[in-house]
Design an enzyme around this catalytic site. Structure first.
Site, PDB file in Angstrom:
ATOM      1  N   HIS A 129      13.425  -5.338 -10.507  1.00 42.61           N
ATOM      2  CA  HIS A 129      12.196  -4.825  -9.913  1.00 42.61           C
ATOM      3  C   HIS A 129      11.811  -5.594  -8.655  1.00 42.61           C
ATOM      4  CE1 HIS A 129       9.893  -2.062 -12.797  1.00 42.61           C
ATOM      5  NE2 HIS A 129      11.142  -2.094 -13.244  1.00 42.61           N
ATOM      6  N   GLU A 139      12.740   3.944  -9.131  1.00 50.67           N
ATOM      7  CA  GLU A 139      11.313   4.258  -9.206  1.00 50.67           C
ATOM      8  C   GLU A 139      10.657   3.961  -7.870  1.00 50.67           C
ATOM      9  OE1 GLU A 139      12.105   1.499 -11.486  1.00 50.67           O
ATOM     10  OE2 GLU A 139      12.474   2.630 -13.324  1.00 50.67           O
TER      11      GLU A 139
END
Length: 326
Positions: free
Chosen positions: A39, A108
């Site tokens: 991330h 994402e």
């Protein structure tokens, strides 16, 4: 059927030094494999971390000796160019002496928006993913310089100068039929977050028969169940929003807003909370019944890993081995 028990290095809830010490503890505790998120942002500000996964995994590869490592998952279409992902994966495979699997997915918005390239719709992201896979696989082949002209990526005379003896296997994240077909054709493993039998069926139809199926399930271990529920709600209330929402929201504040009406009882109804081994086994059984061969548990709370690892070794693993035979 046998199902291996995995540990999750969740980069959104711990710093790099802690993550490395946690996976060392997981290896010592007897976990079968370990996965790491990749991330740029945490899901919620309360989670508080997001170190570089690849640097952390390189350190983990040197600090461990047995446990297999995997990205869960890297997006090779916007924040990283696929040639960079291929180089990182090949290098990590060398450092880990053949213990690494490259898990990739279509990403994402939360993490990919940071380079200012926009966020394309899902069908375009899948087109980009297929091109990226072709580039990565050709670089892994190591047969001369790679040149590629696609609709989304160009590669100019690229070559990996340090290739591992064992080729890096690729796992591909799936959520529907289209991604399952991509995974079955171009991947060595299927990655999913839901125990849906049809995912494996679509994967098989596209060439996935006999290949590993890897999933992930959060838990909130604590001897105080109320504390476990509170922590799960505070840090994981975004979890039940679903992939179609989670892939689109742009930042932690958006996840906070989207999950503001999620109640603690909603979270505890979907995530095992407390020290109940049977609840974890019951949740894991759904994945085994859906044909998954590997399940990585996520212990919620970066500061709660040590007691979790002790409990997992003492109480959870014997029950897991009895239930799933791994």
């Amino acid at each position: 059927m046998a199902m291996q028990l995995g540990y999750t290095m969740m980069t959104e809830q711990a710093g790099p030094k802690d993550l490395v010490s946690h996976v060392v503890g997981a290896e010592e505790s007897g976990f079968d494999f370990a996965v790491s998120s990749d991330h740029f942002f945490p899901w919620l500000e309360e989670m508080g971390h997001s170190p570089n996964a690849w640097v952390t995994l390189g350190a983990a590869a040197q600090a461990t000796s047995r446990i297999p490592l995997m990205t869960y998952v890297t997006c090779p279409i916007i924040r990283y160019h696929p040639v960079v992902v291929a180089q990182q994966a090949a290098t990590l495979q060398i450092l880990s002496e053949g213990r690494f699997t490259l898990g990739i997915g279509a990403g994402e918005n939360l993490n990919e928006h940071v380079v200012g390239a926009g966020w394309p719709p899902a069908d375009v992201r899948h087109e980009m993913l297929v091109e990226a896979l072709h580039v990565i696989r050709e670089l892994f082949d190591g047969e001369g310089h790679v040149n590629f002209r696609g609709d989304h990526f160009d590669v100019e005379s690229a070559k990996l100068w340090d290739l591992p003896e064992k080729r890096v296997p690729i796992g591909i994240a799936v959520s529907g039929q289209q991604s399952c077909e991509i995974a079955g054709e171009l991947g060595e493993a299927m990655i999913a977050t839901e125990p849906r039998t049809e995912l494996g069926e679509w994967f098989d139809d596209a060439g996935g028969v006999g290949k590993p199926r890897i999933a992930q399930m959060p838990i909130s271990y604590d001897t105080d169940r109320d504390a476990a529920v509170e922590r799960a709600h505070r840090l994981f209330r975004w979890f039940g929003l679903g992939w179609k929402v989670n892939a689109e929201l742009p930042g932690p504040s958006a996840f906070d807003s989207a999950s503001q009406f999620v109640r603690p009882e909603d979270v505890s109804g979907s995530i095992p909370c407390g020290a109940d081994v049977d609840a974890v086994i019951e949740g894991a059984q759904e994945y085994a019944d859906a044909g998954f061969t590997h399940l990585a548990l996520v212990q919620i709370g970066g500061d709660q890993q040590a007691p979790y690892l002790e409990w997992a070794k003492r109480d959870l693993m014997p029950a897991w081995r009895e239930a799933f035979g791994s």
